[in-house]
Design an enzyme around this catalytic site. Structure first.
Site, PDB file in Angstrom:
ATOM      1  N   GLU A   1       0.819  -1.222   0.000  1.00  0.00           N
ATOM      2  CA  GLU A   1       0.000   0.000   0.000  1.00  0.00           C
ATOM      3  C   GLU A   1       0.850   1.268   0.000  1.00  0.00           C
ATOM      4  O   GLU A   1       0.369   2.343   0.331  1.00  0.00           O
ATOM      5  CB  GLU A   1      -0.969   0.011   1.179  1.00  0.00           C
ATOM      6  CG  GLU A   1      -1.959  -1.138   1.169  1.00  0.00           C
ATOM      7  CD  GLU A   1      -2.837  -1.168  -0.059  1.00  0.00           C
ATOM      8  OE1 GLU A   1      -3.068  -0.097  -0.652  1.00  0.00           O
ATOM      9  OE2 GLU A   1      -3.287  -2.262  -0.430  1.00  0.00           O
TER      10      GLU A   1
ATOM     11  N   ASP B   1      -1.925  -1.737  -9.177  1.00  0.00           N
ATOM     12  CA  ASP B   1      -2.552  -3.047  -9.047  1.00  0.00           C
ATOM     13  C   ASP B   1      -2.816  -3.686 -10.410  1.00  0.00           C
ATOM     14  O   ASP B   1      -3.406  -3.061 -11.300  1.00  0.00           O
ATOM     15  CB  ASP B   1      -3.880  -2.931  -8.301  1.00  0.00           C
ATOM     16  CG  ASP B   1      -3.719  -2.392  -6.889  1.00  0.00           C
ATOM     17  OD1 ASP B   1      -2.577  -2.390  -6.393  1.00  0.00           O
ATOM     18  OD2 ASP B   1      -4.734  -1.990  -6.293  1.00  0.00           O
TER      19      ASP B   1
END
Length: 726
Positions: A125, A216
């Site tokens: 993250e 992602d």
């Protein structure tokens, strides 16, 4: 052109521990497999690929052909495998020794699987703190990628972000690439020529620049509408073709290749940060609403655009403040990690060291980040993900106890600041159950681990305001399914109708042994809405004392408080006996009640980890009669037993009062957002025994509640799995 621009494409794919098998399989079918199938036709386009350990282990078991294909592409130099902490924890959420341990273990696993040295890592993250530098480099990592937002927050300008930087801690150097936020929004949501034009402008203005895309892989097929856009409508093929067509000035490379051929731009120390949206999500909900309103009003003002790089939201660790339930998982994890670290230095305390190795793996799995925070993804709001964290933490705790040679039946009790609030909590533990009580906050039972099923029955979640609830209200009365492909940060979709009517917020923690004194003849609907409380016991401070005897431990909590105009004393005791198996005895004694006055006393339980909406998950009474599924709203009269069964988990819980009781049941359901849209999620089942009585002449009222857990079905299933594996 002044020189060649290098474009580093870093793709990160991940599925969290505990996600459903179907989610893994759909992501593989819609994203992972077709991406690999297409990219292998473009050998001139290399990729830096990070696969989280939780996903990679699944791929090894479920799709060996994917691993074989990836290995061949790695051997021909098209793929660079990027490491990181094995089970994708946020580094800020785990101790230093676990950071090094997880990163080292995953690099070793990748090198054995693909036969290539791991030099770089994906920062989960992109949550960054400067002190990570020394831990990451000690684990053997040379470089990583963050967001350009980190660099802007350190004062760098956009024209300084076309390369990588050196950063240092304790004399150890790490190379850090800034991932482009602009590319995160154009890939794959804008036509390829927009990305090419953006890169061409950089190539014309800067010598030998490096531009990084890091994001992602699920946006290539798994995110809503992207499968059709990326593959059926050909976006990815057009994008790859465009890269090839501009190869005279645009060279696609891996992160490692950029490090080997381009010198660093300079040195930098980065602030505690993550990608821009994450820092905003970490803000308290009311401040996030303010921030979004200001941003919307100011977005077209020139001065705001100049100020924006200097403005950032909160830090990731404050998710543990915003969501106390995340802190409960974190502190439970920390207890286990610290104990493992201690045992590792005391080999004589371990009878079966191989169990410690297993416990460490379970701990690492329980550190997977997704359940510890919430933003545009379901995360913390998804009960099955929280359940998975506790599942692995409980397994680790049980393995440690076994490794240390516990007898087959045992109990103990102790007090410490287990949840890091500067107050002492109480832990009752045994071979079947582990219970945590918080005397400083209502004497609540806030965690109840059932070892046989590896489930925390109090892994609950409160209903609380979220900034995006304003969007739910604004779109009340009609559905928005979204038009075309869009980033998950921009799309507005609803999974159920009328969610605005479900926006209810809790006034106290939805835990167990929550003590209520209610208005007489209270309508159960009013109680479900948080109304009718006339006492001060719900979150009051209780005195506590511990009792120990061979084979039995007990916590006794007491408080002098008021209900209405009356002051009296409440004492509750919680006991575990080694010989009683998975049963907890809870006794309530009210004293100094004014004789002849009417009281309405209730004890609230909440049970999480038990899904709703299925026929094999239901309430039952003392005769074994099914009363309704676990989301049922029930008003029961004078019952002697109420039970909850989740046949899928193999868990049976029952409450047996010493005197017949009326019981309310109702679901706790949150309105939350995920990448698929806004949705209603079942968090726990509230079970509320309550008694309306006239205080007798001696001013006393007593009741004992036996809380029993049966996990024989779950244990039989585990035994069957273990036998099949052999």
């Amino acid at each position: 052109m002044t020189g060649c621009l290098r474009l580093a494409l870093a793709i990160h794919i991940h599925q969290p521990i505990g996600n459903f098998e179907g989610v893994f399989e759909n992501a593989y079918r819609d994203s992972y497999a077709p991406f690999l199938e297409l990219i292998r036709n473009y050998p001139q386009i290399p990729i830096s690929l990070h696969i989280s350990g939780s996903l990679l282990e699944w791929l090894v078991d479920a799709h060996g052909e994917y691993i074989d294909s990836l290995r061949s592409l790695t051997e021909r130099g098209q793929f660079e495998m990027v490491g990181g902490p094995f089970y994708e924890p946020i580094l800020a959420s785990i101790p230093s020794h676990d950071r090094i341990g997880q990163i080292t273990a995953y690099s070793r696993y990748l090198e054995q699987l693909f036969g290539a040295k791991v030099r770089g890592m994906w920062m989960p993250e992109r949550v960054w703190e400067q002190s990570f530098t020394s831990d990451v480099t000690r684990a053997g990592i040379e470089y990583t990628i963050l967001d350009d937002h980190h660099f802007r927050s350190a004062g760098l300008r956009d024209d300084q972000l076309h390369g990588y930087y050196l950063s240092e801690d304790e004399g150890r150097l790490l190379k850090i690439f800034p991932g482009s936020e602009r590319l995160r929004y154009t890939i794959p949501f804008a036509e390829p020529h927009e990305t090419i034009n953006y890169l061409r402008d950089i190539a014309e203005r800067f010598p030998t620049p490096v531009v990084c895309f890091g994001d992602d892989g699920e946006k290539f097929g798994t995110w809503p509408e992207t499968k059709k856009h990326v593959y059926e409508h050909g976006w990815l093929k057009r994008f790859l073709d465009a890269l090839c067509e501009n190869s005279s000035w645009l060279k696609v490379c891996t992160l490692g290749e950029a490090v080997d051929h381009v010198p660093p731009v300079g040195s930098v120390y980065l602030p505690d940060c993550s990608y821009r949206e994450m820092t905003e999500w970490a803000l308290p909900s009311d401040r996030l609403v303010e921030f979004e309103q200001i941003s919307k009003r100011k977005q077209h003002e020139q001065e705001w655009q100049a100020l924006r790089p200097y403005i950032r939201g909160g830090t990731w660790r404050n998710f543990r403040v915003k969501y106390p339930e995340a802190n409960e998982m974190y502190t439970r994890m920390l207890q286990i990690s610290q104990r493992l670290q201690q045992i590792a230095s005391e080999e004589e305390a371990v009878e079966r060291p191989h169990l410690i190795t297993q416990a460490r793996t379970e701990l690492y799995r329980g550190q997977c980040n997704c359940s510890y925070w919430h933003g545009a993804f379901g995360g913390l709001y998804l009960p099955h993900l929280r359940h998975a964290v506790y599942n692995h933490l409980i397994a680790a705790d049980t393995l440690i106890e076994s490794a240390c040679g516990r007898p087959s039946r045992w109990v103990q009790i102790d007090a410490d600041d287990f949840n890091l609030d500067a107050r002492k909590e109480i832990r009752l533990a045994g071979d079947r159950l582990v219970a945590f009580l918080t005397p400083s906050r209502g004497g609540h039972l806030y965690e109840l681990d059932v070892r046989g099923a590896k489930v925390n029955l109090l892994g609950t979640l409160n209903r609380r305001p979220e900034a995006y609830h304003e969007v739910v209200r604004q779109h009340a009365g009609h559905q928005h399914e979204g038009n075309g492909v869009a980033s998950i940060h921009d799309a507005v979709r609803f999974k159920q109708p009328d969610l605005d009517k479900k926006l209810v917020y809790d006034k106290w923690p939805r835990k167990s042994l929550v003590d209520h004194f209610l208005a007489p003849n209270l309508d159960p609907a009013a109680f479900r809405n948080g109304e009718g409380e006339i006492g001060d016991f719900v979150q009051g401070v209780y005195e506590s004392r511990l009792r120990r005897s061979p084979g039995r431990v007990e916590a006794v909590l007491a408080r002098d408080g008021v209900a209405g105009q009356h002051r009296f004393r409440l004492e509750k005791s919680i006991a575990l006996e080694a010989a009683a198996g998975g049963r907890m005895q809870i006794r309530y004694d009210l004293s100094n009640l004014p004789p002849g006055e009417k009281f309405h006393f209730a004890v609230e339980f909440n049970f999480a980890g038990l899904a709703s909406g299925a026929s094999d998950r239901y309430y039952y009474d003392g005769n074994g009669r099914q009363l309704g599924q676990l989301e049922s709203v029930l008003t029961l009269k004078q019952i002697e037993r109420i039970g909850l069964i989740d046949e899928w988990l193999g868990v049976d819980i029952s409450i047996e009062p010493s005197i017949p009781t009326d019981v309310w049941t109702f679901p706790i359901q949150t309105v939350s957002q995920s990448e698929g849209g806004f949705e209603l999620v079942h968090q726990s089942s509230a079970v509320v025994p309550h008694w309306e009585f006239i205080s007798p002449a001696d001013g006393r009222f007593s009741v004992t509640l036996s809380l029993a857990t049966d996990t024989s079905a779950a244990q039989a299933r585990e035994l069957t799995k273990a036998t099949a594996a052999v």
